[in-house]
Design a protein around this motif. Structure first.
Motif, PDB file in Angstrom:
ATOM      1  N   UNK A 361       0.714  -1.236   0.089  1.00 36.50           N
ATOM      2  CA  UNK A 361      -0.038   0.014   0.129  1.00 36.50           C
ATOM      3  C   UNK A 361       1.144   0.972  -0.300  1.00 36.50           C
ATOM      4  N   UNK A 362       2.303   0.882   0.846  1.00 36.99           N
ATOM      5  CA  UNK A 362       3.234   2.055   1.139  1.00 36.99           C
ATOM      6  C   UNK A 362       3.806   1.938  -0.670  1.00 36.99           C
ATOM      7  N   UNK A 363       3.771   1.473  -1.346  1.00 36.90           N
ATOM      8  CA  UNK A 363       4.257   1.821  -2.845  1.00 36.90           C
ATOM      9  C   UNK A 363       3.892   2.508  -3.805  1.00 36.90           C
ATOM     10  N   UNK A 364       2.178   2.726  -3.613  1.00 37.70           N
ATOM     11  CA  UNK A 364       2.258   4.121  -5.100  1.00 37.70           C
ATOM     12  C   UNK A 364       2.346   4.736  -5.032  1.00 37.70           C
ATOM     13  N   UNK A 365       2.390   5.521  -3.006  1.00 37.61           N
ATOM     14  CA  UNK A 365       2.556   6.712  -2.856  1.00 37.61           C
ATOM     15  C   UNK A 365       3.931   7.175  -2.777  1.00 37.61           C
ATOM     16  N   UNK A 366       4.760   6.813  -2.933  1.00 40.07           N
ATOM     17  CA  UNK A 366       6.510   6.527  -2.952  1.00 40.07           C
ATOM     18  C   UNK A 366       7.098   6.938  -4.324  1.00 40.07           C
TER      19      UNK A 366
END
Length: 506
Positions: A361-366
């Motif tokens: 879930x964190x990947x797209x934000x990064x």
């Protein structure tokens, strides 16, 4: 006793303590060692052997997979399973005490304040210097550690993988977990090669160990949190954690790896390499593994296991992955880059599914995306068995290079000088030579390592000091000698040149 069609005896004892697959693989390995089976001999198919022994085909498949993973067997497309050429190199003589480099002028330029050859002003390896075409043209033998033997990849296998990758159109949006079918293949590979009870839901596809560690740090580290890294240890791990805002705490290692009783409390995360401690090469014993897990349970710290060099073991068998002992407190990191090529950029992270969901879930934000063509290429290499065939090939090649390096250094080392006082010649030690793609040449305190590095460069050999792996003052002095990219003749020449430089002190 059940006899194979070839006349080779294999005993299957259903009442015995060992699993049937382990019994079969152990007896076949013993037959190869004893010369009953020789390089090039073809084994029965898994179906035929299962029928002969009266066991399930899965049992035989698991036995063969174990032998494939350890390099005893090799496969040929459409032809079957064959005994690999496992003739060991000539054994190296036991390490003998060696003299120290003379502090006086040696061959080539000497400048005690100049940075070592192949490093930048801060002492970090300068990739432009280490790998420049100009140096290659001069015939420089580069012993940089951590660089895989990319030239050893079978061209046909490489082309097949990329043809299959090119047959897939890109997705509208990349899956933040990685391709589902690749996650399944990675889980199966880890079950075969490392005995990990892994489900696809526990696997996250990464670009390698450092990218997996960076994602964990972004998710779990708050500014000022304490994070432990082995001392000496992987410089990139220190930098990744530092950039995430962690206060990096050096954690002592010795010849056996991390020392659990010295670990402090208050760590949010601990990065460790228990299979082959980087760089010293210690193999964390079971008692310390148990103590490390007990420490993690007691302190609430998460242990990040970099399964460094677990594929390349020579004189000893691999211990199970640390995560197999307690998957709740261990996150496992692996990479295909050390198996294939440093520039490949593909790896995996294994963690509890809830943590995998959080990281995905964190990947797209990064803005982190794993290129799909690379994922499809890894998938093709795993499905075809080409990746494991390549690992077996490189394991044997690295073993030859390792033996040549150790033999070349120790054979030229004279015995101790007369007397027992200060006139004795100081010995060197070779560390970490049971696994991996490098050895450490430990030298006495006060040894002029920078001068040795420069003198070796003048003789056409690029070597690297151990100092950069320490966050604080170095506890030991020496060189780290990689043999991933140097050919066998180059390794022999490099060892001979280094041996000549280890001359008696004046």
């Amino acid at each position: 006793m059940t006899t194979l069609p070839s006349g080779l005896p294999v005993v299957v004892d259903r009442a015995g303590p060992a699993p049937l697959a382990v019994q079969i693989s152990g007896q076949l390995q013993a037959a190869v060692t004893a010369g009953v089976l020789r390089a090039g001999d073809r084994l029965p198919s898994s179906r035929d052997l299962a029928a002969t022994l009266g066991v399930s085909r899965t049992v035989v498949t698991n036995a063969y997979a174990r032998l494939f993973a350890e390099g005893w067997l090799e496969g040929r497309h459409g032809s079957g399973s064959y005994v690999a050429d496992v003739t060991p190199p000539a054994p190296a003589p036991a390490p003998a005490p060696a003299p120290v480099l003379s502090p006086g002028p040696g061959p080539g330029p000497v400048g005690p304040t100049a940075p070592p050859a192949g490093t930048d002003a801060a002492g970090e390896p300068d990739w432009r210097l280490a790998r420049s075409p100009a140096q290659s043209e001069r015939g420089l033998i580069d012993l940089m550690p951590g660089i895989a033997w990319a030239e050893g990849i079978e061209p046909a296998a490489w082309r097949r993988a990329w043809r299959q990758a090119g047959a897939h159109r890109p997705s509208r949006w990349p899956d933040p977990y990685g391709l589902p079918e690749l996650r399944e293949e990675i889980a199966a590979y880890l079950r075969r090669s490392r005995g990990l009870a892994v489900t696809p839901e526990s696997v996250l596809v990464t670009q390698g160990v450092s990218s997996g560690l960076a994602l964990l740090a972004d998710a779990l580290i708050r500014p000022g949190d304490a994070a432990g890294v082995e001392e000496p240890g992987y410089p990139t791990a220190r930098e990744v954690l530092r950039r995430a805002g962690a206060r990096v705490v050096p954690c002592r290692v010795d010849a056996h790896g991390l020392v659990p009783e010295d670990l402090p409390g208050g760590l949010a995360l601990l990065y460790a390499s228990p299979a082959h401690q980087y760089p010293l090469g210690g193999r964390l014993p079971v008692s310390r593994r148990q103590a490390l897990i007990a420490w993690a349970r007691a302190t609430g710290a998460l242990v990040v296991e970099d399964d460094y060099d677990s594929e390349f073991r020579y004189d000893v068998g691999p211990l199970p992955a640390l995560r197999s002992m307690d998957p709740d407190v261990i996150v496992y990191l692996g990479t295909a880059s050390k198996m294939l090529a440093t520039a490949f950029g593909a790896g995996w992270l294994v963690a509890p599914p809830a943590l995998v969901d959080r990281l995905a879930a964190l990947r797209p934000r990064l803005g982190v995306r794993i290129p799909e063509p690379v994922q499809h290429a890894v998938l093709a290499l795993l499905r075809s068995g080409d990746l494991e065939r390549h690992v077996r090939k490189t394991r044997l090649e690295y073993a030859r290079r390792r033996a040549a390096l150790v033999e070349g250094l120790t054979a030229a080392a004279p015995g101790p000088g007369p007397g027992s006082g200060s006139g004795e010649r100081a010995p060197f030690r070779l560390l970490g030579d049971t696994a991996g793609m490098h050895v450490v040449l430990e030298l006495p305190r006060g040894y002029p390592v920078a001068r040795l590095v420069e003198a070796a460069a003048a003789r056409g050999v690029a070597v690297y000091p151990l100092d950069r792996y320490f966050a604080g003052p170095p506890a030991i002095s020496g060189l780290i000698l990689g043999y991933g990219t140097a050919t066998l003749p180059q390794v022999r020449r490099a060892a001979a040149e280094l041996a000549r430089l280890l001359v008696p002190a004046s």
